[in-house]
Design a protein around this motif. Sequence first.
Motif, PDB file in Angstrom:
ATOM      1  N   GLY A   1      16.951 105.452  18.574  1.00 37.55           N
ATOM      2  CA  GLY A   1      18.084 105.302  19.483  1.00 37.55           C
ATOM      3  C   GLY A   1      18.760 106.637  19.714  1.00 37.55           C
ATOM      4  O   GLY A   1      18.431 107.643  19.086  1.00 37.55           O
TER       5      GLY A   1
ATOM      6  N   ARG B   1      27.385 102.328  13.008  1.00 39.63           N
ATOM      7  CA  ARG B   1      26.520 103.298  13.672  1.00 39.63           C
ATOM      8  C   ARG B   1      26.363 104.604  12.916  1.00 39.63           C
ATOM      9  O   ARG B   1      25.712 105.523  13.376  1.00 39.63           O
TER      10      ARG B   1
ATOM     11  N   GLN C   1      21.458  88.631  18.294  1.00 37.34           N
ATOM     12  CA  GLN C   1      21.211  88.438  16.872  1.00 37.34           C
ATOM     13  C   GLN C   1      22.472  88.798  16.083  1.00 37.34           C
ATOM     14  O   GLN C   1      23.145  89.781  16.376  1.00 37.34           O
TER      15      GLN C   1
ATOM     16  N   TYR D   1      24.766 107.392  15.336  1.00 33.77           N
ATOM     17  CA  TYR D   1      24.062 106.856  16.501  1.00 33.77           C
ATOM     18  C   TYR D   1      25.054 106.474  17.593  1.00 33.77           C
ATOM     19  O   TYR D   1      26.236 106.267  17.332  1.00 33.77           O
TER      20      TYR D   1
ATOM     21  N   ASP E   1      24.925 103.609  19.167  1.00 33.92           N
ATOM     22  CA  ASP E   1      25.284 102.213  18.939  1.00 33.92           C
ATOM     23  C   ASP E   1      24.715 101.729  17.610  1.00 33.92           C
ATOM     24  O   ASP E   1      23.884 102.382  16.991  1.00 33.92           O
TER      25      ASP E   1
ATOM     26  N   LYS F   1      20.779 100.437  12.842  1.00 35.50           N
ATOM     27  CA  LYS F   1      20.156  99.349  12.076  1.00 35.50           C
ATOM     28  C   LYS F   1      18.643  99.499  12.070  1.00 35.50           C
ATOM     29  O   LYS F   1      17.994  99.372  11.019  1.00 35.50           O
ATOM     30  N   ALA F   2      18.054  99.810  13.216  1.00 36.55           N
ATOM     31  CA  ALA F   2      16.603  99.980  13.307  1.00 36.55           C
ATOM     32  C   ALA F   2      16.145 101.166  12.465  1.00 36.55           C
ATOM     33  O   ALA F   2      15.127 101.089  11.771  1.00 36.55           O
TER      34      ALA F   2
ATOM     35  N   TYR G   1      22.774  99.259  16.969  1.00 31.89           N
ATOM     36  CA  TYR G   1      21.397  98.761  16.977  1.00 31.89           C
ATOM     37  C   TYR G   1      20.406  99.864  16.624  1.00 31.89           C
ATOM     38  O   TYR G   1      19.427  99.626  15.912  1.00 31.89           O
TER      39      TYR G   1
ATOM     40  N   ILE H   1      24.770  90.328  13.349  1.00 27.30           N
ATOM     41  CA  ILE H   1      24.672  91.557  12.580  1.00 27.30           C
ATOM     42  C   ILE H   1      25.604  91.476  11.378  1.00 27.30           C
ATOM     43  O   ILE H   1      26.774  91.102  11.527  1.00 27.30           O
TER      44      ILE H   1
ATOM     45  N   MET I   1      15.073  94.553  19.773  1.00 25.34           N
ATOM     46  CA  MET I   1      15.954  93.719  18.996  1.00 25.34           C
ATOM     47  C   MET I   1      16.910  93.008  19.942  1.00 25.34           C
ATOM     48  O   MET I   1      17.487  93.622  20.820  1.00 25.34           O
ATOM     49  N   SER I   2      17.086  91.750  19.743  1.00 25.05           N
ATOM     50  CA  SER I   2      17.964  90.963  20.600  1.00 25.05           C
ATOM     51  C   SER I   2      19.426  91.285  20.301  1.00 25.05           C
ATOM     52  O   SER I   2      19.844  91.348  19.154  1.00 25.05           O
ATOM     53  N   ARG I   3      20.187  91.485  21.335  1.00 24.77           N
ATOM     54  CA  ARG I   3      21.611  91.800  21.164  1.00 24.77           C
ATOM     55  C   ARG I   3      22.403  90.565  20.739  1.00 24.77           C
ATOM     56  O   ARG I   3      23.535  90.675  20.324  1.00 24.77           O
TER      57      ARG I   3
END
Length: 117
Positions: free
Chosen positions: A37, A13, A5, A58, A60, A65-66, A62, A7, A1-3
């Motif tokens: 993660g 988290r 992007q 988590y 972070d 979200k994943a 990301y 959100i 995932m691109s940082r």
Amino acid sequence: MSRKQRIPPEVNRILYVRNLPPKVTSEEMYDIFGEFGGIRQIRRGNAHDSRGTAFVVYEDIYGAKAALEALNGFNVAGRYLIILYYSPARMQAKTDLKKKQQEIDRLRRMAAKNEEE
């Protein structure tokens, strides 16, 4: 995932997980959620009204979200997980609603008791 992007603001988290099977172990939780993660902490509910729930924290946003995107509705031991982003306001509203319901029940009991007299 691109940082880079964008959100949504509700993403954080901490995930709130519901509908967990009672027999799922902590190791299984780390195996399931750790795939997305680094996990800082998993807290499972152990009180009567919080069984079957957990908070997954988590490292972070990301990873969180994943995990939410991949695991919401995921079948674990015959149960489909319900995963939401943790929202302090939503949790407080739930607590406030429970307190209001208890107060209504108390007032109803008092009214019923007064009618009997």
